[in-house]
Design an enzyme around this catalytic site. Structure first.
Site, PDB file in Angstrom:
ATOM      1  N   GLU A 231       0.988  -1.014   0.188  1.00 60.55           N
ATOM      2  CA  GLU A 231      -0.167   0.150   0.056  1.00 60.55           C
ATOM      3  C   GLU A 231       0.992   1.197  -0.030  1.00 60.55           C
ATOM      4  O   GLU A 231       0.725   2.523  -0.358  1.00 60.55           O
ATOM      5  CB  GLU A 231      -1.138   0.199   1.212  1.00 60.55           C
TER       6      GLU A 231
ATOM      7  N   PHE B 291     -10.905  -8.075  13.118  1.00 62.50           N
ATOM      8  CA  PHE B 291     -10.030  -8.461  12.895  1.00 62.50           C
ATOM      9  C   PHE B 291      -9.802  -7.631  11.629  1.00 62.50           C
ATOM     10  O   PHE B 291     -10.614  -6.666  11.080  1.00 62.50           O
ATOM     11  CB  PHE B 291     -10.513  -9.664  12.028  1.00 62.50           C
TER      12      PHE B 291
ATOM     13  N   LYS C 131     -17.548  -1.500   6.108  1.00 64.54           N
ATOM     14  CA  LYS C 131     -18.467  -2.433   5.088  1.00 64.54           C
ATOM     15  C   LYS C 131     -19.434  -2.561   5.330  1.00 64.54           C
ATOM     16  O   LYS C 131     -20.177  -2.703   3.658  1.00 64.54           O
ATOM     17  CB  LYS C 131     -17.749  -4.013   5.659  1.00 64.54           C
TER      18      LYS C 131
ATOM     19  N   MET D 188      24.126   8.991   1.911  1.00 66.33           N
ATOM     20  CA  MET D 188      24.368  10.620   2.572  1.00 66.33           C
ATOM     21  C   MET D 188      24.495  10.306   4.288  1.00 66.33           C
ATOM     22  O   MET D 188      25.501  11.311   4.831  1.00 66.33           O
ATOM     23  CB  MET D 188      23.062  11.172   2.665  1.00 66.33           C
TER      24      MET D 188
END
Lengths: 176, 582
Positions: free
Chosen positions: B50, B112, B162, B480
């Site tokens: 994601e 869940f 949902k 760096m």
């Protein structure tokens, strides 16, 4: 609480001011968390905070925040609050002209004999109401400025002050 | 029109003109995925993580000017999006992230894949919503697009349980919703504009200091900036986020400023008598030591976000407004008053700038045996600058070298993680850019360590035929970090080297794309051309000098005129108080 703030200075010698901010916000889920999170996330102070719905039809709440900071920090706090999406108005009652500020407090004082009589006498002078009483205790109710509540608490402490509950400051500008 | 919440989501996206959604399915968004399956207007790009979805949406948004859209599931789907949301917030990138949530009756039960998504994302979004009523779903999505794109852009998140997706409600179209109260001011105060014009007319050593706000304002803002700067003969520098607003070939171009900015840019900032900050925010990477920041200048700040003005630097004139609208008014008023400037003083100022440029601060020690990273970017620039090219980067030395050595002629061509400095940004961002511009050359200039952070997205590039070129400057170091350890931490290189690196060519083959390795400077041009000509994604493993440092550098806690230009100047440069700064 904020009575001495005007005399304080930060590490760079800048004067720290106390300001009372009034916010009109949408009364939606999470709005208080959003405002508080802004203060904690950016390291600003909250000296006092009150919140309640004031317009049920319009679903608006009023949040009153007393905060402290240098003049630059106070301006930044207002600008940051102003860009929160559910915040409609930000008023700085400290600079926008005279305002009335009130806080409600409850004091439980436990004692007997002379201390108990003295507590009751001082409560009358301060125009505190007795809202609960037993043979060993009083609960006083008082409305006033934060300074007045501080002063009364200082007086009650040697007389058996057991608990204090304070609402935090509510404030409105004077006049129309 | 009555429909299910899931159908409403898809309808609302269509009505908002959304063409692409970057996402990953899961239990709490299955009804929405079911609706996506049954339509052909919106393309869904299946990512591998994601975080990648959010960075892709950022690349898409930054390169098109349109909001990026992300769809993730509840719990881990949403928490994986947090880094991308924070990145977009700091760089003011408009995103609409839709997350699934457990059904309303399970919220608060540790269900869940339940997470307090609006709680977690409250400080890393411009605004977020939990929708608890299907009747409010469509209006909330439309308001989300409004908030994400109006004023200072930023990411929003809409959390959709949902059961709300399954329930039926009445759909409302974008133009049918109540006008949102969020209406940031975009038109400048005209008195302030007049003051700015007067300051431009009388300035002897002016500088325009531009930032990402110019790009966010749209192409017209860049055009106006060019017209004013060129007509008034005012030099222009830019933050990392603003590259391309003023063209690298423009006569007033100073290059990027700041910690790894160009000598001429930082010296001009230090020595100017008028600094006009346009859509930039005085980041600590830009200002150096605040007490010595541009000590003799009047400062003007144009910004759409009132909280940016006087946040870090006290300015003499703040103008709240959209950059494009403000510059249009500045140009109009300045023209009405005869386009006056102090011609002689400006000529002298530009001669001074030319002297600073003659220092040639980007000079590096060339090598015929190893590829210097600067050389690799010089060659990449020479071979691709005339192409229809978009550049993304990861974060670190390679990012700074890319900003120094690549030239951008137009806005929206440069995608980088500026504010948050998110390693792992560049690969997914390049895919997002390529999805928006399928025929363009999209190159991610990367370091091998950053690149590995989201390398799983090569699968996405393959699946959706996004021919992104991954140009990895491989020094087998966290370059760096290594540079700072050398300069500040007594050359103790604590965990800043990459061991057990993959064979990038074999890795490319494993993904089914092309791998190229190059280690000889003599082969570099041919190898770069091979990368460009290949019709598909390429992982280019460019083995570069391992211990090269990025200069110029303003050490932490130093001022603009205390820049280091090369290796010889680095001994004991950062004092204790500076070492505490990042």
């Amino acid at each position: 609480m904020n009575k001495s703030a005007y005399h304080m200075r930060d590490a760079n010698g800048e004067i720290i001011e106390a300001h009372t901010l009034a916010l009109m916000v949408d009364n939606e889920s999470g709005v208080l968390a959003r405002v508080i999170g802004l203060f904690s996330g950016r390291g600003y102070n909250i000296e006092s905070l009150t919140v309640a719905e004031v317009d049920h039809e319009g679903r608006r709440s009023r949040i009153t925040v007393v905060t402290t900071g240098t003049a630059i920090v106070i301006e930044q706090i207002k600008a940051q609050l102003g860009r929160l999406v559910p915040v409609h108005e930000v008023h700085d009652l400290t600079v926008e002209g005279p305002a009335v500020q009130r806080e409600l407090a409850l004091f439980k004082v436990v004692g007997s004999g002379d201390a108990r009589i003295e507590a009751l006498r001082l409560a009358e002078i301060f125009r505190a109401n007795v809202v609960d009483s037993t043979l060993e205790s009083f609960v006083f109710e008082m409305t006033g400025t934060a300074e007045k509540i501080d002063a009364f608490a200082d007086l009650m402490r040697p007389l058996g002050l057991r608990e204090i509950a304070r609402t935090g400051v509510a404030a409105l500008s004077r006049g129309v | 029109m009555r429909m299910s919440g899931a159908k409403m989501v898809v309808q609302a996206l269509k009505d908002q003109g959304v063409e692409v959604v970057f996402g990953y399915p899961g239990g709490a968004v299955l009804p929405i995925y079911d609706e996506l399956f049954q339509q052909n207007d919106i393309r869904h790009i299946l990512v591998r993580h994601e975080q990648g979805a959010v960075h892709m949406a950022e690349g898409y948004a930054r390169s098109t000017g349109k909001p990026g859209v992300v769809l993730v599931t509840s719990g881990p789907g949403a928490t994986n999006a947090v880094t991308g949301l924070t990145d977009a917030l700091l760089d003011s990138i408009p995103l609409v992230v839709l997350s699934g949530q457990v059904p309303t009756f399970l919220i608060g039960t540790d269900g869940f894949q339940e997470a307090d998504t609006v709680g977690i994302t409250r400080p890393c979004t411009k605004h977020n919503w939990l929708v608890k009523d299907t009747e409010k779903l469509a209006a909330t999505i439309h308001e989300g697009f409004h908030v994400a794109t109006k004023g200072r852009p930023g990411p929003v998140l809409i959390d959709i349980p949902k059961d709300i997706q399954f329930a039926e409600g009445t759909y409302v179209a974008p133009d049918a919703i109540r006008v949102p109260h969020y209406q940031p001011r975009t038109a400048p105060d005209m008195d302030a504009v007049a003051q700015l014009v007067q300051m431009i007319e009388t300035a002897e050593r002016p500088v325009f200091y531009t930032g990402g706000g110019v790009i966010n304002s749209g192409p017209e803002a860049s055009r106006l900036l060019r017209e004013i700067a060129d007509a008034a003969n005012i030099p222009v520098t830019s933050t990392l986020m603003g590259l391309g607003a003023y063209p690298a070939s423009g006569k007033g171009w100073l290059g990027m400023l700041g910690m790894h900015g160009l000598y001429e840019a930082n010296m001009a900032m230090h020595g100017c008598d008028l600094m006009v900050s346009i859509g930039a925010r005085f980041d600590d990477r830009v200002t150096g030591r605040l007490a010595d920041f541009s000590p003799n200048s009047k400062k003007v700040h144009i910004d759409i976000d009132p909280s940016s003005i006087n946040k870090i630097i006290h300015v003499d004139l703040g103008i709240v407004g959209d950059v494009g609208k403000t510059l249009a008014e500045v140009l109009r008023v300045w023209t009405e008053r005869g386009r006056k400037v102090k011609t002689e003083a400006l000529a002298s100022w530009n001669r001074q700038v030319a002297e600073w440029k003659a220092v040639r601060c980007l000079t590096y020690k060339p090598s015929s045996s190893t590829i210097k990273p600067q050389y690799a970017l010089e060659r990449l620039e020479a071979l691709t600058k005339d192409m229809d090219r978009y550049i993304t980067t990861e974060v670190g030395q390679h990012q700074m070298w890319a900003a120094q050595f690549l030239g951008f002629e137009d806005p929206n061509r440069w995608m980088t993680s500026g504010g948050l400095g998110t390693m792992g940004y560049g690969l997914p961002a390049s895919i997002g850019v390529q999805i928006a511009h399928p025929d363009a050359l999209v190159i991610n200039v990367a370091g091998e360590a950053s690149w590995l952070m989201n390398m799983q997205e090569m699968g996405t590039a393959m699946q959706f035929r996004a021919p992104v070129k991954q140009f990895i400057l491989n020094n087998e170091r966290l370059g760096m970090v290594r540079q700072w350890q050398e300069l500040i931490h007594g050359e103790r290189y604590s965990h800043s080297w990459s061991e057990s690196l993959p064979d990038f060519v074999k890795l490319a083959e494993a993904f089914g794309c092309k791998g190229i390795q190059c280690k000889d400077p003599a082969d570099l041009d041919d190898a770069i051309m091979e990368m460009i000509r290949y019709d598909g994604p390429v992982i280019f493993d460019c083995l570069v000098e391992k211990h090269e440092n990025c200069f110029p550098m303003i050490p932490s806690g130093k001022a603009h005129n205390e820049m280091l230009l090369g290796e010889a100047e680095t001994q004991g440069v950062i004092e204790t108080h500076g070492a505490a700064l990042v």
